[in-house]
Design a protein around this motif. Structure first.
Motif, mmCIF file in Angstrom:
data_model
loop_
_atom_site.group_PDB
_atom_site.id
_atom_site.type_symbol
_atom_site.label_atom_id
_atom_site.label_comp_id
_atom_site.label_asym_id
_atom_site.label_seq_id
_atom_site.Cartn_x
_atom_site.Cartn_y
_atom_site.Cartn_z
ATOM 1 N N VAL A 254 0.845 -1.197 0.000
ATOM 2 C CA VAL A 254 0.000 0.000 0.000
ATOM 3 C C VAL A 254 0.880 1.247 0.000
ATOM 4 N N GLN A 255 1.932 1.219 0.807
ATOM 5 C CA GLN A 255 2.789 2.406 0.899
ATOM 6 C C GLN A 255 3.518 2.696 -0.416
ATOM 7 N N THR A 256 3.876 1.642 -1.093
ATOM 8 C CA THR A 256 4.495 1.814 -2.405
ATOM 9 C C THR A 256 3.538 2.522 -3.363
ATOM 10 N N TRP A 257 2.278 2.079 -3.339
ATOM 11 C CA TRP A 257 1.272 2.694 -4.206
ATOM 12 C C TRP A 257 1.043 4.166 -3.824
ATOM 13 N N LEU A 258 1.057 4.433 -2.544
ATOM 14 C CA LEU A 258 0.832 5.813 -2.101
ATOM 15 C C LEU A 258 1.900 6.730 -2.706
ATOM 16 N N LYS A 259 3.129 6.255 -2.701
ATOM 17 C CA LYS A 259 4.220 7.055 -3.288
ATOM 18 C C LYS A 259 4.029 7.229 -4.787
ATOM 19 N N LYS A 260 3.615 6.113 -5.457
ATOM 20 C CA LYS A 260 3.399 6.193 -6.908
ATOM 21 C C LYS A 260 2.359 7.240 -7.251
ATOM 22 N N ILE A 261 1.274 7.252 -6.478
ATOM 23 C CA ILE A 261 0.222 8.244 -6.740
ATOM 24 C C ILE A 261 0.791 9.638 -6.535
ATOM 25 N N GLN A 262 1.521 9.758 -5.422
ATOM 26 C CA GLN A 262 2.018 11.078 -5.040
ATOM 27 C C GLN A 262 2.920 11.679 -6.121
ATOM 28 N N ALA A 288 -9.397 -7.053 6.248
ATOM 29 C CA ALA A 288 -10.576 -7.764 6.755
ATOM 30 C C ALA A 288 -11.606 -7.992 5.644
ATOM 31 N N PHE A 289 -11.781 -7.001 4.780
ATOM 32 C CA PHE A 289 -12.800 -7.085 3.722
ATOM 33 C C PHE A 289 -12.215 -6.739 2.346
ATOM 34 N N PRO A 290 -11.317 -7.591 1.864
ATOM 35 C CA PRO A 290 -10.696 -7.259 0.565
ATOM 36 C C PRO A 290 -11.707 -7.220 -0.585
ATOM 37 N N LYS A 291 -12.785 -7.984 -0.466
ATOM 38 C CA LYS A 291 -13.751 -8.052 -1.582
ATOM 39 C C LYS A 291 -14.699 -6.874 -1.619
ATOM 40 N N THR A 292 -14.892 -6.213 -0.480
ATOM 41 C CA THR A 292 -15.928 -5.177 -0.402
ATOM 42 C C THR A 292 -15.376 -3.915 0.246
ATOM 43 N N PHE A 293 -14.180 -3.534 -0.168
ATOM 44 C CA PHE A 293 -13.532 -2.403 0.506
ATOM 45 C C PHE A 293 -14.196 -1.080 0.128
ATOM 46 N N PRO A 308 -6.269 10.047 -1.286
ATOM 47 C CA PRO A 308 -5.018 9.351 -1.645
ATOM 48 C C PRO A 308 -4.821 8.050 -0.862
ATOM 49 N N ASN A 309 -5.132 8.063 0.431
ATOM 50 C CA ASN A 309 -4.996 6.824 1.206
ATOM 51 C C ASN A 309 -5.907 5.741 0.645
ATOM 52 N N PHE A 310 -7.142 6.116 0.349
ATOM 53 C CA PHE A 310 -8.069 5.134 -0.212
ATOM 54 C C PHE A 310 -7.527 4.567 -1.523
ATOM 55 N N CYS A 311 -7.037 5.463 -2.390
ATOM 56 C CA CYS A 311 -6.561 5.003 -3.700
ATOM 57 C C CYS A 311 -5.366 4.058 -3.557
ATOM 58 N N ALA A 312 -4.497 4.375 -2.623
ATOM 59 C CA ALA A 312 -3.338 3.499 -2.411
ATOM 60 C C ALA A 312 -3.795 2.093 -2.031
ATOM 61 N N VAL A 313 -4.747 2.027 -1.119
ATOM 62 C CA VAL A 313 -5.235 0.714 -0.684
ATOM 63 C C VAL A 313 -5.982 0.024 -1.829
ATOM 64 N N ALA A 314 -6.816 0.790 -2.535
ATOM 65 C CA ALA A 314 -7.605 0.210 -3.629
ATOM 66 C C ALA A 314 -6.693 -0.318 -4.738
ATOM 67 N N LEU A 315 -5.613 0.433 -5.036
ATOM 68 C CA LEU A 315 -4.680 -0.009 -6.080
ATOM 69 C C LEU A 315 -3.906 -1.241 -5.628
ATOM 70 N N LEU A 317 -5.057 -3.466 -3.549
ATOM 71 C CA LEU A 317 -6.014 -4.585 -3.640
ATOM 72 C C LEU A 317 -6.139 -5.054 -5.086
ATOM 73 N N ASN A 318 -6.167 -4.097 -5.976
ATOM 74 C CA ASN A 318 -6.332 -4.389 -7.405
ATOM 75 C C ASN A 318 -5.245 -5.348 -7.923
ATOM 76 N N ASP A 319 -4.042 -5.162 -7.397
ATOM 77 C CA ASP A 319 -2.936 -6.043 -7.800
ATOM 78 C C ASP A 319 -3.196 -7.499 -7.463
ATOM 79 N N PHE A 320 -4.085 -7.702 -6.484
ATOM 80 C CA PHE A 320 -4.351 -9.086 -6.075
ATOM 81 C C PHE A 320 -5.762 -9.532 -6.456
#
Lengths: 545, 545
Positions: A254-262, A288-293, A308-315, A317-320
């Motif tokens: 997630v942190q890697t994605w946050l930097k990419k967005i930034q 806890a809820f990867p399918k329904t985040f 931005p935090n949401f997008c990092a987590v969503a991206l 999740l998307n990888d998986f």
């Protein structure tokens, strides 16, 4: 064995009311004092006819959704005073004779008939929603419970329909009112009747369980602020959606994605450091809820942290193989923030090449009502779903519907309640009512006739007149005639009667009827009143003039 | 046997909530999704502190009555998810692990502590009404039910108190709202909390039975119009109050009195023929309830029919040792009609020499609220009792109170919910609060301090400061200091805690506290805000600045 007992052995059982507190004691004391006085005067078995109706549409509108019928029938079908209840009633009526208790003990609704407009119908002032016939002693005891069960149900269903009207068909409408509702079943029945009136889902788990209403909910601000930092997350492992791969450290991912967005060209500079407590909460919630985040993004700062935090987590999740659902906004300028959020998602989709990311669902909440949704529409917004609580479930803009229950006939004698206020005069006589439809398929007018008048006929010109203004008359040639009152109870669950349809069907009827109304009756500002008139030959006028 | 089991065998039992629908599922779904996410992150047992409070007094006033605590404690003491409920929750959380069900199965409130202001207290914005401490997983599950149980209870109790304030101490206040309330327990809980807030009685039989509230009620317009003429009355016999004599034809006796009134010098000419259906109804009702005769006099015409008919029946009863109670007016100009009725009664007393007849109770109903009672006061009226329904029980002028439940500490770390709207910023830290009283005995200020700060001392000068405005400071020398939060739950019914007093005691506390407020806080127009401040040394300011 008597046919009736036989019938009831083989026959249908109608469950009791949803709320076990709905018993014959959910009543005004005067219904019992009257029952005693009727009984004492030997009048208790006189055949009476009562109409249940309202006088004015709520919320400044020109329509109402009728709801609560099923609960009335459930109450009626199981109407029986327990010995304990009878003892209590006796103690409330000092000087009453013991034999009255025997009368109460034998009391049920086997001599009662109920005719009603189907639940979920669009209805109008003065037209009986229910016509209740039976021995006056017992029918009086139905007045308070029936009014209680119909008034709020119809009010809140109408409120839901009005919110749907302003939000539009394409939006999701979620009822979030449990915490602010008027008590426990204020909450549960609001959930039920908002769904009936066209909402899509509720947050109320009890209502979901009782009525099969779809449930929605994610997390609150408290969840976000309960985290300090991502160091708290111990179990960082995420198995991919297809089960084939495993991410050992989802937090770092997630942190890697946050930097990419930034540092992506178009997003660079929009935000710098995001809130770490929020990032931890989102990451943990996604684990806890990867399918329904779906994340609540306004605990700190929507655009500088939440999105931005949401997008990092969503991206991440998307990888998986997981598709995040979206965000919820619960404060601030919802029109502006929803547009900014949408832009951000679309930029992410474009820049980071994640197809569909721009379509992330934006849910908005925070004291929404008809007016605020209308204002959002005018400002332009990117909200897909509205979560509505307080104003919806408490019917804040008008907290009560004034249904009344009036005696219109006893022993075949028409009865009238006079009043100095002409709108409060009751319309005497046992009546029928019909909805007449025009060429375009819209309902044109509801007319009331005497019980034994011939019904209006399709294609035949009919003169109708205004109930309280003789000079107002009009001809109608109905293309379709619908009798409104149908029999829902004729002494027992086994007698021929309309079925009580499942909530989903009632909801569909409601949505269909609302869509089939002429638009000028439905608009929020200065709607045209729908006509409720009489057949000109009928017998009411002798009483009214 | 373990001490605890032993304890609970010998110990106290707290009944469940009044409404059996109040179960842990009366909850927003997100409380369960969060419970799962906390559990999944291993955070579910982190010690959390939540404050329950509201931000603004309702109805444009400057005070609120706190109610609903007993129901919260009853809920908490019996908090347990059934297997069926757990199955339902699991189905609502797709992808959740089976072990979470075991966690839910073991969940109860044995690690929870609840500190609260006593129910029936006068309370103010921002001061915690309840402080709930315990494992974050379970405390989150209390949020929605607690808010639901407190919000409406406090709102309607406050509304009742406001109606009492405008009606004055000498009037009887009767709650008549069952038919218009927001659902069945909207009705039952309104009856309970209106009584708590200072009403004298209810019409709601179920509430009378459940809570021991005095009941009131006589008859409706339908009862009156169900009669055609006095010929219908078959049993005309009335036994005297002392049982010594018998009136064989009470109907004729009433008619004799009616003529006497009609031809008495001062009343002659006020009316001619009265309505016979009404006379029959009153006579018949008096035969059923000779000891408690109270008649609804506005079905036809109050002064030309209702009042003379009532007086005839009341005078006839008087001859046999019965004192009629009075009348009810349900329409028209209540100020004028009550004065006219009073004149009529006084004239009867004087002319016909019936001591006390002028003191007949006049009850008024018909969409009453604070404003209409205030208007009646200004016009001058002779009403002794007000029957109030719709506006009271639905809290029509403001249908919701906005209590919130905010995380203020977790793992001994203070937490804060920020907001662009400063009034929505939560006040972090576990706190205590005190009410400081001045020389005249009035409460002066509520102050909040950190958990471990020394309490304010009687006679010692204390500097207080405004929560959100640093420049506002004041010195107070309290003459009395009352700690507001008391322990109502410490893990079990057997642990040391405040008792849940009977409703009557809660009502007395409420009435006493309302009477003890400085009058300028209580007035309807432009009341003075009551001060809610902080001790200046406390630790909140680090977060707020």
């Amino acid at each position: 064995m008597e046919p009736k007992e036989n019938g009831s052995e083989l026959g249908q059982i109608i469950d009791g009311p949803t709320n076990p507190m709905v018993t014959p004691l959910l009543n005004d004391l005067y219904q019992f004092t009257m029952a005693y006085a009727y009984w004492k005067a030997g009048k208790h078995n006189e055949r009476s006819v009562f109409d249940l109706y309202f006088r004015k549409n709520p919320f400044g509108g020109e329509y109402t959704v009728f709801a609560g019928l099923e609960e009335c029938i459930k109450f009626l079908a199981n109407f029986k005073l327990s010995d304990e209840e009878i003892d209590f009633v006796r103690d409330c009526l000092p000087g009453s004779e013991e034999a009255f208790c025997d009368y109460l003990r034998g009391l049920d609704c086997s001599d009662v008939e109920v005719y009603a407009i189907p639940e979920g119908s669009v209805v109008f002032p003065k037209v009986p929603l229910m016509r209740v016939e039976g021995p006056v002693g017992v029918v009086q005891l139905l007045e308070t419970p029936f009014l209680n069960l119909v008034n709020f149900a119809s009010l809140v269903a109408t409120n839901a329909a009005r919110h749907r009207f302003v939000a539009g068909k394409s939006k999701s409408l979620l009822e979030f009112g449990a915490r602010r509702a008027q008590g426990p079943d204020g909450a549960i029945s609001a959930s039920k009747y908002c769904y009936l009136g066209g909402f899509d889902a509720t947050s109320n788990v009890a209502a979901g369980k009782l009525f099969g209403i779809p449930l929605r909910g994610t997390h609150s601000h408290a969840y976000v602020s309960s985290f300090m930092s991502t160091d708290e997350i111990v179990d960082k492992v995420l198995r991919s959606a297809d089960g084939k791969t495993t991410c050992e450290d989802f937090v770092s991912h997630v942190q890697t994605w946050l930097k990419k967005i930034q540092y992506s060209p178009s997003l660079s500079g929009i935000f710098s450091e995001t809130n770490q407590s929020e990032l931890a909460a989102f990451t943990s919630y996604a684990l806890a809820f990867p399918k329904t985040f779906l994340a609540l993004v306004d605990t700190y700062d929507v655009m500088k942290s939440g999105i931005p935090n949401f997008c990092a987590v969503a991206l991440a999740l998307n990888d998986f193989g997981y598709k995040a659902l979206g965000i919820r906004l619960d404060s601030g300028d919802l029109a502006y923030l929803s547009r900014e959020a949408r832009n951000f998602f679309c930029t992410v989709e474009r820049e980071l090449k994640v197809p569909g990311f721009g379509k992330m669902v934006v849910t908005a909440s925070n004291d929404l009502n008809e007016e605020t949704i209308d204002a959002l529409n005018k400002q332009g917004h990117e909200v897909d779903a509205f979560g509505i609580g307080t104003y919806l479930v408490t019917c804040y803009s008008q907290a009560a519907l004034g249904c009344v229950f009036k005696l219109v006939e006893i022993n075949n004698q028409p009865r009238i309640k006079l009043s100095e206020d002409v709108t409060k005069v009751s319309i005497p006589c046992k009546k029928r009512s019909y909805r007449l439809y025009g060429k375009e398929g819209y309902p044109l007018v509801d007319i009331m006739t005497g019980e034994n008048e011939p019904p209006p006929k399709v294609g035949e010109r009919l003169l109708c007149r205004h109930p309280f203004n003789e000079s107002k008359r009009a001809y109608v040639v109905p293309q379709r005639v619908e009798e409104l009152l149908k029999c829902y109870w004729r002494g027992s669950a086994d007698e021929a009667r309309e079925e009580l349809p499942p909530l989903k069907e009632i909801r569909e009827r409601c949505i269909k009827q609302l869509e089939n109304m002429r638009p000028d009756h439905m608009r929020r500002l200065n709607p045209t009143p729908y006509k409720v008139w009489f057949s000109p030959t009928n017998m009411f006028f002798g009483f009214l003039s």
